[in-house]
Design a protein around this motif. Structure first.
Motif: not given
Ligand code: SF4
Length: 114
Positions: A91-114
């Motif tokens: 998160t500290a060194s490559a926040p853009e990767h974390v953001q993209r991974a989170y976006t991907y997860l929210t698109q693929k998983l149902s029920g909410g990704v906290g």
């Protein structure tokens, strides 16, 4: 070593102060006493923390405290069926990767990704 050569810290912090060197040395040299003396002097001069573990311990205490907790449900959700924990280093060194991974997860998983 007392003058603060950083490379020497591993050497002086590796000594467990067991005293074996004094027993096996024909001259009775106790390197442990030297290491202990150097540690105390460097701590006194501010060239070494009171413990090599000082920062990790303080950081762990802080990270486990109430000031360092952030849990959020996915925007638009009031529950989470999954939790995304990227860890602090990525998160500290490559926040853009974390953001993209989170976006991907929210698109693929149902029920909410906290
Ligand atoms: S330097 Fe001496 S006191 Fe330190 S760990 Fe080695 S044998 Fe033990």
């Amino acid at each position: 070593m007392i003058k603060g050569r950083h490379e020497a810290n591993i050497l002086i912090n590796s000594c467990s102060l067991c005293g074996l060197c004094q027993k096996v040395c024909p001259e009775g040299l106790n390197l442990g006493e030297l290491c202990q003396e150097v540690r105390m002097e460097m701590v006194k001069k501010g060239k070494m923390p009171p413990s090599a573990h000082d920062f990790p311990i303080r950081d762990m205490k802080f990270s486990n405290g109430e000031q360092c907790v952030l849990t959020l449900h996915q925007p638009g959700c009031n529950a989470s069926s999954h939790a995304f924990y990227p860890g602090c280093q990525l998160t500290a060194s490559a926040p853009e990767h974390v953001q993209r991974a989170y976006t991907y997860l929210t698109q693929k998983l149902s029920g909410g990704v906290g």
